[in-house]
Design an enzyme around this catalytic site. Structure first.
Site, PDB file in Angstrom:
ATOM      1  N   THR A 120      24.845  49.985  -8.491  1.00  0.00           N
ATOM      2  CA  THR A 120      24.034  49.178  -9.409  1.00  0.00           C
ATOM      3  C   THR A 120      23.821  47.811  -8.783  1.00  0.00           C
ATOM      4  OG1 THR A 120      25.044  50.313 -11.236  1.00  0.00           O
ATOM      5  CG2 THR A 120      23.950  48.246 -11.757  1.00  0.00           C
ATOM      6  N   PHE A 151      22.916  57.325 -13.187  1.00  0.00           N
ATOM      7  CA  PHE A 151      23.146  57.104 -14.619  1.00  0.00           C
ATOM      8  C   PHE A 151      24.375  57.880 -15.102  1.00  0.00           C
ATOM      9  CE2 PHE A 151      18.613  56.597 -13.743  1.00  0.00           C
ATOM     10  CZ  PHE A 151      18.444  55.277 -14.152  1.00  0.00           C
ATOM     11  N   CYS A 279      31.200  49.198 -15.932  1.00  0.00           N
ATOM     12  CA  CYS A 279      29.737  49.050 -15.827  1.00  0.00           C
ATOM     13  C   CYS A 279      29.151  48.082 -16.841  1.00  0.00           C
ATOM     14  CB  CYS A 279      29.093  50.418 -15.953  1.00  0.00           C
ATOM     15  SG  CYS A 279      29.711  51.573 -14.737  1.00  0.00           S
ATOM     16  N   LYS A 339      37.599  54.609 -22.411  1.00  0.00           N
ATOM     17  CA  LYS A 339      37.000  55.604 -23.315  1.00  0.00           C
ATOM     18  C   LYS A 339      37.714  56.929 -23.047  1.00  0.00           C
ATOM     19  CE  LYS A 339      33.363  57.257 -20.285  1.00  0.00           C
ATOM     20  NZ  LYS A 339      31.983  57.668 -20.175  1.00  0.00           N
TER      21      LYS A 339
END
Ligand code: UGA
Length: 484
Positions: A120, A151, A279, A339
């Site tokens: 990125t 992605f 991110c 997560k």
């Protein structure tokens, strides 16, 4: 095709393994000899579904590992840059690793090459890579620079790579666009998906994925703008959740209502303790810095970031409103990763919350199915790392759910109840139905919904001094009181 991927971190390793699965010959280049040795010996450095299978399938065959960038570049016409772009103190992306790879590739050019950004990076990076390569002796017609942003999400990285909604090919010239198309041909034509040994298709896969060809600059912006938009969705719903708590509405019902408008969609509308990871936090500040540099004051992003930070503070207040004082309280914690489905703890809201609660004088017994080892390296020794959710609950004043691991949504509630000192659960991920929890004898707090309090617990709650919080505990408590 023969492909070089520079950088064996999250994106590089997954991309390399997936390119090999598409049928390409891949050389994964890294300057960390220890990491290379581990990969060569069959180690899988990250917790990622299907990655062990892909590495076992292709390592030492179509996927090789090397520290020699020049040699790898000599034998290939496509070089993906997937090195880290960590944040600087000012919040910009540090592009020094990208620059160093560009210099290395320039020095090794022996024919036409396409250098492709996979990390990125901010808009204009492709132009800078081109400038650096020209300054380091590469002839203008000997290479092109393209942007092919990734992605993938951690935890579902392999299927996100192989079954994406879209593949963005940012190429300013047809020659390099056509090389990029060839790389993704097995996906675009669908031939990969017809193979018996293809990685299984996830739900909601778009087959074949859309191929979107753009300019390199547009592709760079697509990546930053996508992450910023997703983070905005999360902060938006977290803000709505706060209003729900104040007025006695249920954020899950609100989500269903707004998410079923196909223009909005239900995904990335789960309220919680805020977004984290390697991110969103980094990309939001980097995008903010890029916008500022281009002369646009993107204040919306400041608000997204500050709502995210407040969300954690609100959660600490929620714990306090459930337990009154925190000093000396024992808390069971489920989840340390940023997560579910990953062992990554970078910018984990769960970890930040544990640190905040330790500072308040709590003791913590924590369980995470994958992230314990990494958490141990950064967390204070006051944390007891246990090996099951029930051990985390044992003797605890309350149990906190901080990461949405699937196994946390299927707990044996009777066993949990019997383990806890007080049957109080504070769920930062809304994994349970408040009614079910109340029926199971728990006082249950969640995000954007009213606390569920069994009648037998109401007296205990009302005896706390947090009158302000009790006032907002919603109809269940109020009804209970008026009935009694
Ligand atoms: C994110 C993007 O989703 C990917 O598309 C992108 O490629 C990747 O960043 C990247 O730039 O490399 P990732 O950071 O792996 O992927 O994780 P997400 O699944 O996006 O979750 C990010 C955070 O948001 C987590 O802390 C998660 O718990 C939180 N989240 C996510 C919510 O709080 N609510 C949601 O509805 C969704």
């Amino acid at each position: 095709m023969r492909i070089v991927v520079v950088g064996s971190g999250y994106v590089g390793l997954v991309a390399g393994a997936c390119f090999a699965d598409l049928g390409h010959e891949v050389v994964l280049v890294d300057n960390d000899e220890q990491k290379l040795a581990a990969l060569k010996s069959g180690a899988v450095p990250i917790h990622e579904k299907f990655l062990p299978e892909l590495l076992a399938r292709h390592s030492s065959k179509r996927l090789t590992f090397s520290s020699d960038l020049a040699e790898a570049v000599h034998s290939s016409s496509t070089v993906f840059i997937a090195v880290g772009t960590p944040p600087t103190e000012q919040g910009e992306a540090d592009l020094s690793y990208v620059e160093s790879v560009a210099r290395g590739v320039a020095g090794a050019i022996n024919g036409y090459k396409v250098v492709i950004e996979k990390s990125t990076v901010p808009v204009y990076t492709s132009a800078w890579i081109r400038t650096v390569m020209l300054r380091n002796g590469a002839a203008p017609e000997s290479f092109d620079v393209a942007s092919n942003p990734e992605f993938l999400r951690e935890g579902t990285a392999v299927t996100d790579f192989l079954y994406p909604d879209r593949v963005v090919l940012g190429a300013d010239h047809e020659r390099c666009a056509s090389l990029l198309r060839q790389i993704y041909e097995p996906m675009a034509s669908g031939s990969y998906y017809r193979r018996q040994d293809a990685i299984p298709q996830p739900d909601r896969a778009h087959i074949p994925p859309r191929m979107i060809v753009t300019s390199a600059k547009s592709a760079e912006l697509i990546k930053h703008a996508s992450n910023a938009f997703l983070a905005m969705k999360i902060s938006f719903i977290n803000a709505v959740a706060s209003i729900c708590e104040s007025v006695g509405a249920d954020v899950q019902q609100v989500c269903q209502g707004i998410g079923s408008d196909t223009r909005i969609g239900t995904r990335f509308l789960s309220p919680g303790i805020g977004y984290g990871g390697s991110c969103f936090p980094k990309d939001l500040t980097a995008f903010r810095a890029v916008a500022r540099e281009c002369g646009y004051d993107f204040r919306l992003l400041d608000e997204v970031i500050s709502i995210n930070e407040e969300q954690r503070q609100r959660f600490v207040r929620k714990v306090r409103s459930a337990l009154w004082t925190l000093k000396g309280k024992r808390l069971g914690v489920l989840g340390l990763a940023f997560k579910g489905g990953t062992d990554d703890i970078r910018e984990s809201p769960a970890l930040l919350l544990v640190q905040a609660l330790l500072r308040e004088g709590c003791t913590v017994a924590a369980y995470d199915p994958a992230a314990t080892e990494k958490a141990r390296e950064v967390l204070n020794s006051k944390v007891d790392y246990v090996s099951s959710p029930y051990e985390a609950a044992a003797g605890a004043d309350a149990l906190l759910i901080l990461t949405e691991w699937h196994e946390f949504s299927t707990l044996d509630l009777d066993l949990l109840h019997s383990q806890l000192k007080y049957p109080i659960i504070i769920d930062g991920r809304n994994l349970y139905d408040p009614e079910d929890m109340m029926a199971g004898g728990f006082t249950y707090y969640s995000i954007g919904r009213q606390p569920a309090v069994p009648e037998s617990h109401i007296a205990t709650i009302m005896s706390t001094k947090n009158a302000g919080d009790v006032r907002f505990m919603g109809r269940k408590v109020v009804d209970g009181i008026s009935a009694s």
